[in-house]
Write a protein that holds these residues in place. Structure first.
Motif: not given
Length: 77
Positions: A22-24, A52-53, A65-68, A59-61
């Motif tokens: 996934c991209a963000y 991104t959108k 993504f920090e864990k991936f 329900p999360h911030t």
């Protein structure tokens, strides 16, 4: 960091290949190991896309993504 197109990202949707990405905000993350992304979807969200959108509905911030592992950048061309 290697760059990938939207077409290359789309192939990592959990259906066409084993990788689930996934991209963000222009960064592509490998979410393959997450049980929440099995078969390439997580609630109403689908892998192989720029999320991104869509994060505003989650329900999360974006800290999720920090864990991936970030594996590349999404090119705009």
């Amino acid at each position: 960091m290697r760059e990938y197109t939207k077409a290359q990202l789309a192939l990592r949707n959990g259906q066409d290949r084993e990788e689930i990405w996934c991209a963000y905000k222009g960064i592509i993350y490998d979410v393959t190991s997450s049980r929440l992304w099995r078969n390439g979807h997580h609630y109403e969200h689908w892998a192989g896309q720029d999320l991104t959108k869509e994060l505003g509905d989650a329900p999360h911030t974006d800290r999720v993504f920090e864990k991936f592992t970030a594996i590349g950048k999404l090119t705009t061309s």
